[in-house]
Design a protein around this motif. Structure first.
Motif, mmCIF file in Angstrom:
data_model
loop_
_atom_site.group_PDB
_atom_site.id
_atom_site.type_symbol
_atom_site.label_atom_id
_atom_site.label_comp_id
_atom_site.label_asym_id
_atom_site.label_seq_id
_atom_site.Cartn_x
_atom_site.Cartn_y
_atom_site.Cartn_z
ATOM 1 N N SER A 7 152.437 93.163 9.432
ATOM 2 C CA SER A 7 152.930 92.488 8.235
ATOM 3 C C SER A 7 152.836 93.406 7.025
ATOM 4 O O SER A 7 152.324 93.053 5.987
ATOM 5 C CB SER A 7 152.118 91.219 7.984
ATOM 6 O OG SER A 7 150.762 91.555 7.814
ATOM 7 N N ASP A 228 152.090 88.209 -0.215
ATOM 8 C CA ASP A 228 152.383 89.275 0.742
ATOM 9 C C ASP A 228 151.783 90.595 0.278
ATOM 10 O O ASP A 228 151.522 90.802 -0.918
ATOM 11 C CB ASP A 228 153.899 89.449 0.915
ATOM 12 C CG ASP A 228 154.511 88.332 1.745
ATOM 13 O OD1 ASP A 228 153.732 87.534 2.306
ATOM 14 O OD2 ASP A 228 155.747 88.252 1.814
ATOM 15 N N THR A 229 151.602 91.492 1.236
ATOM 16 C CA THR A 229 151.074 92.824 0.952
ATOM 17 C C THR A 229 152.096 93.865 1.362
ATOM 18 O O THR A 229 152.642 93.799 2.467
ATOM 19 C CB THR A 229 149.755 93.064 1.718
ATOM 20 O OG1 THR A 229 148.797 92.096 1.309
ATOM 21 C CG2 THR A 229 149.196 94.433 1.436
ATOM 22 N N LYS A 230 152.378 94.822 0.483
ATOM 23 C CA LYS A 230 153.285 95.927 0.776
ATOM 24 C C LYS A 230 152.538 97.238 0.588
ATOM 25 O O LYS A 230 151.596 97.327 -0.191
ATOM 26 C CB LYS A 230 154.510 95.921 -0.141
ATOM 27 C CG LYS A 230 155.144 94.547 -0.356
ATOM 28 C CD LYS A 230 155.938 94.094 0.832
ATOM 29 C CE LYS A 230 156.633 92.763 0.525
ATOM 30 N NZ LYS A 230 157.325 92.223 1.690
#
Length: 1076
Positions: A7, A228-230
């Protein structure tokens, strides 16, 4: 098995100023803001306190020089751009340059004032400084710095969002924006400042700008508004490189409802250390370290282009070196037990040709090599033979040398650590697998992975599942695995399609060399050249490629040579030795004399017990075996007397000789070359007793061998469990170590002694109470002397109960006896009012009592505290090892009965929970009312529900408060004991018990649990009987109170009718009885 897509989204930017360079400049600005704020705060502190030490400590000249360097570096940076936001960022940086120059002047002035006043005239100098730079002016500068810090954070986040949009790399693909940025960057700025102004004066503006913009982040983690994590990585043509200089962590956050925007910078090392500590386990490299090095000039053929000489034409062989240089997928080393697979893989792992070939593999396309290894060990601890241990070891190896990958592999953990420092719990299997997949996702044309995994057959789990994980991973051309195993069907099925070698078919030359090096000279001297070659050739032919067989046979032949066997006798000795390894073990054991066989049986039983219970094959020292064999019943009372190195050496020599003459080579003493970092210095850390090979343990555990071993000691006083207990006790008494941490040899062997005492209890041969008190005294002697001489007693036992922190209040010898289920000890040695090892709780200490009353209350309360923990363990915590719950649970229930009989108060409540043992019993009733069917099933299977039912009657017979109110927990469960339309929070004891012991009813009106329904046919009669037993208890209470009978029949009818009114009558009757 297929990989689950991680993810994480990897984004690559190419704007006017790429984000990595922009963040590098931002990190420098934040470092300046942080540095300047700290220095201003230090001056303020000096003004307020006027401390002479601080006055001399502040390097005003150095601070002024550093600020000049900051000013020069920031002034020479590239501009962000022409957009309004970019101009605003440039203005913030320009203002920081102005502040740096202004503050530099201030600190230069302070330095001059200090020099003029003299360092000994602190008050005068501080007064001059306050006049030159007033406190309110310092406050103004700090406010300015804080404002720029906040503005920079907001502007940089906006810059990243708009830059991404301009490059069609929209973060709002999930309709979300960046709200936090975490950056790891190499701290080149710090190194430049430390080299002083002279370096900067030698650089022109272009070179300075290059240094600043070259300080690119190693990695960047972005948190979006939707959670979310990017991850931003450097472009593939500019891979991140870990350097030896310091690394920093910069965090930028936007405004939120609860917190303002911030920009801060801190050292990254603590985060890296916390992550690595959570992955590390003590024996991560034990198996690799314990594998013996290859014999001189053996295994060198593995790097050749063709098969070794004298090898059968059909021998399975795929050249290894070409596979290392250019191959893909897996390479499988397989072979029989004892053929030398682990030795070969250690030889390959250490050989310079391996590294050279792998470097050619990665340099062919300009990438860099990442490698890690793991050696499974079935005789070791759980982590040495499970997938969790494998993944932790591989991640630890790689992240330890490339910490920048931490943020990519485990961003959620990294960001949590960045916000809140502290120790991490051991990761779960699912977390480890997720992180490993993310790590493998880093494989690319600039990063290639090589894994070496030994002993897949020693893995404790699903071999097919592990093989699938390896095979799926190796499908990436930038990842490959070198593995080894026995030819188990699962391994043959999974790996037979890959390049491989069958080891036993390729080691004839190595076996010949080994035999020649050990026997050649003596055979030739005794029997001549022709007889020498005959013996060597017969060894090679008979070995079938099993190196371990050769080692044992050579030892046997050396014994014959030392006994001056003639050639025919020596040849007969060789011919009698079976070629199968396990048959060889049996033959060698059978050749022992009757007396030696009996002692060998004792040694084997002791060593197998140590292997099973001590959970560390490297911590079975010769001194422990010596004590186990020689210590008598009375010798455990010996005083504390540390052994000298000379005494220990004498014991080692004696034990080694007896192992050689009695154990047929199956057990040997080995030196441990590694440092035992988790234990203190001790003579025990260098030598341990170990089985020669896993196959020896498998042989000794064959049913027919086990029965034979035990038959040799039947009818004697030999009890391996009691002997091992005494050996641990004596060993602890003779250790001389200064314990500086909770992990120590004393703690380890005390814990082992307690495990042996539990095993002895299970076998019906309990350890004498006096020996347990002696163990307690020994443990307290060591820890009380070296760690905490004035500490409360329960703190001394923290290390032995650290996995059960909810039991800390009874962390005494009695608490440990409870945890191990030592019923005999609790029966023979009930808690004494004179026992100094129990400290009163705070609630007890606050009660004003006379000394005699305090002693009586202390004894009762100690038993009560133990009762509380026993009930908590039995019904809720269940802190027992896997597979031991039923045995230890039953013994725990027995201890509860004993404690009640010894005066424990079932109704005494403890701080801070304000719960009594009886309250815990009732809490379990409310829980069981929600899971009534499970409770009934457990009752029928004689599980915890059955023990609970028996214990319930004991509580009632020892004064449990039947008027207690039971908390109603309305979780919309129709089986719960709530009257219709009754909103009261509490119910009676008998209401609760009725609903767990009554028949399970089909759901009628889901809001009326009293409504009758169809009864389950297999309702156990014992549950009905238990209802009647409750009523009988009420009758007994009536008789004890001297009340007239006559109610019993009505109460029995009430139980039979399952009427709510009947149970109210029961509750009322008991209430009347309790109130007299």
């Amino acid at each position: 098995m297929c990989f689950v897509a991680p993810s994480i989204l990897f984004l690559y930017f190419r704007p006017n100023m790429e984000p990595l360079s922009a963040l590098g400049i931002a990190a420098a600005v934040v470092q300046f803001l942080d540095y300047a704020t700290k220095k201003c705060r230090t001056v303020q502190h000096l003004y307020n306190e006027g401390e002479g030490a601080l006055f001399k400590e502040i390097a005003f000249e150095q601070v002024a020089g550093d600020l000049v360097e900051f000013s020069s570096l920031l002034r020479s940076r590239s501009r962000f751009g022409n957009a309004d936001n970019d101009e605003a960022i440039d203005n913030i940086v320009d203002n920081c340059v102005n502040i740096a120059n202004r503050l530099s002047g201030r600190f230069t002035k302070l330095a001059a004032l200090r020099q003029a006043a003299g360092e000994n005239l602190v008050r005068k100098a501080v007064a001059l400084m306050k006049a030159a730079w007033k406190s309110e002016d310092i406050e103004y500068e700090m406010d300015q710095l804080a404002a720029y810090q906040r503005q920079l954070s907001l502007r940089m986040l906006y810059h990243l969002n708009t830059t991404a949009e301009a490059q069609n790399q929209r973060f709002d693909a999930v309709e979300s924006k960046i709200v936090e940025v975490m950056v790891v960057a190499g701290d080149k700025l710090d190194s430049i400042l430390r080299q002083g102004a002279a370096l900067h004066r030698r650089l022109d503006e272009v070179e300075t700008r290059g240094i600043l913009e070259g300080n690119k982040p190693v990695t960047v983690v972005l948190k979006l508004e939707n959670g979310d994590t990017k991850v931003i990585e450097p472009p593939r043509d500019d891979p991140p490189r870990f350097r030896s200089h310091r690394q920093v962590l910069m965090t930028l956050t936007s405004d939120s409802e609860t917190k303002p925007a911030t920009a801060q910078v801190e050292d990254f090392i603590p985060i890296q250390q916390a992550v690595l500590h959570s992955l590390y386990f003590r024996r991560v490299s034990d198996r690799y370290d314990g594998v013996k090095a290859a014999h001189a000039k053996t295994y060198e053929w593995v790097f050749g282009e063709s098969k070794p000489t004298n090898t059968e034409a059909d021998a399975l062989w795929s050249p290894l070196l070409p596979w290392l240089e250019s191959g893909m997928g897996c390479y499988w080393v397989n072979g029989k037990a004892g053929s030398g697979k682990s030795t070969l893989l250690k030889f390959i792992a250490q050989h310079k040709q391996t590294l050279g070939a792998l470097n050619r593999w990665v340099k062919g396309n300009g990438s860099h090599l990442i490698r890690a290894s793991f050696f499974f060990w079935n005789l070791g601890t759980e982590l040495q033979k499970t997938r969790a241990g494998l993944l932790r070891a591989l991640l630890y190896d790689i992240l330890g040398t490339r910490p920048h990958l931490i943020s990519v592999v485990m961003p959620e953990l990294w960001t949590a650590l960045a916000r809140s420092r502290g120790a991490l719990e051991s990761p779960s299997d699912s977390e480890l697998l997720k992180w490993f997949h993310r790590l493998l996702a880093q494989a690319s044309q600039t990063s290639r992975f090589f894994f070496l995994i030994d002993g897949i057959d020693e893995f404790e789990g699903d071999h097919i599942d592990l093989a699938n994980t390896i095979i799926e991973s190796s499908k990436d051309p930038n990842i490959k695995f070198l593995i080894s195993s026995r030819p188990l069907p699962s391994c043959v099925h999974s790996f037979s399609c890959f390049p491989a070698l069958k080891l036993q078919d390729l080691t004839q030359g190595d076996i010949r060399r080994y035999a020649q090096d050990h026997l050649h000279a003596e055979l030739e001297r005794r029997y001549g050249e022709s007889h020498r070659d005959q013996v060597i050739t017969q060894i090679v032919d008979k070995s079938s490629g099993v190196f371990l067989w050769v080692v044992l046979v050579v030892r046997s032949l050396l014994v014959g040579l030392h006994n001056w066997d003639d050639f025919d006798e020596l040849l007969l000795r060789l011919e009698e030795l079976p070629s199968d390894l396990k048959d060889l073990y049996a033959h060698m054991f059978g050749k022992l004399t009757a007396g030696y066989r009996q002692e060998a049986s004792q040694i084997f039983q002791l060593c197998l017990l140590a292997l099973d219970k001590q959970n560390d094959p490297r911590l079975f020292p010769p001194r422990q075996l010596h004590f186990a064999q020689t210590t008598t019943y009375d010798e455990v009372q010996t005083s504390f007397l540390p052994y000298s190195k000379e005494e220990d050496a004498r014991i080692c020599e004696s034990v080694a000789g007896r192992l050689r003459s009695r154990c047929s080579g199956l057990i040997e003493m080995r030196s441990t070359a590694r440092e035992m970092k988790d234990y203190t210095e001790s003579t025990l850390q260098h030598v341990s007793i170990e089985f020669i090979h896993r196959s020896a343990v498998e042989f000794l555990r064959l049913p027919e061998v086990v029965s034979g071993l035990f038959s040799l000691t039947e009818g004697s006083s030999f009890n391996p469990v009691l002997r091992m207990f005494r050996s641990c006790l004596l060993l602890s008494k003779t250790l001389d170590e200064k314990i500086k941490k909770s992990d120590s040899l004393v703690q380890f062997f005390t814990s082992c002694a307690l495990e042996y005492s539990s095993l002895a209890e299970e076998a019906g041969t309990a350890v004498p109470s006096m020996h347990l008190f002696e163990l307690d005294k020994t443990f307290r002697h060591h820890l009380g002397r070296y760690i905490m001489p004035n500490a409360a007693p329960h703190l001394i036992y923290m290390s032995l109960l650290r996995s059960n922190k909810k039991l800390m209040e009874s962390a005494t010898l009695y608490g440990l006896a409870l945890q191990r289920g030592l019923v005999t000890f609790m029966r023979e040695s009930p808690p004494s009012i004179h026992d100094p090892r129990f400290s009163l709780t705070m609630s007890m200490q606050s009660v004003g009592l006379f000394e005699a009353q305090q002693k009586a209350l202390r004894a009762t309360t100690q038993a009560t505290r133990l009762l509380y923990d026993a009930v908590n363990s039995l019904l809720f915590l269940k802190p027992w090892p896997r597979g031991k719950g039923a045995v230890l649970g039953t013994r725990c229930a027995t201890i509860c009965n004993l404690l009640l009989a010894q005066g424990a108060d079932p109704n005494f409540r403890f701080d801070p929970t304000y719960k009594s043992p009886w309250d815990l019993m009732l809490d379990f009733a409310t829980y069981s009312a929600q899971h009534k069917q499970d409770f009934h099933s457990d009752f029928q299977q004689r599980g915890v529900a059955y023990l609970y039912s028996q214990l319930l009657m004991t509580f009632l017979n020892h004064g449990a408060n039947t008027n207690a109110l039971v908390a109603r927990r309305n979780l919309n469960d129709p089986g719960y004991f709530l009257e219709r339309n009754n909103t009261s929070m509490y119910g009676s004891v008998l209401e609760a018990l009725d609903f767990i012991y009554s028949r399970i009813e089909t759901l009628g009106d889901s809001r009326d649990p009293w409504r009758s329904g169809n009864q389950v046919a297999n309702y156990p009669q014992e549950l009905e009987d238990f209802h009647r037993l409750i009523v009988q208890t009420v009758q007994d209470m009536e008789n004890k109170k001297g009340l007239k009978g006559g109610r019993t029949e009505k109460l029995l009818a009430a139980v039979s009718s399952k009427s709510r009114f009947g149970f109210k009558k029961i509750g009322k009757a008991i209430s009347n009885l309790k109130n007299g």
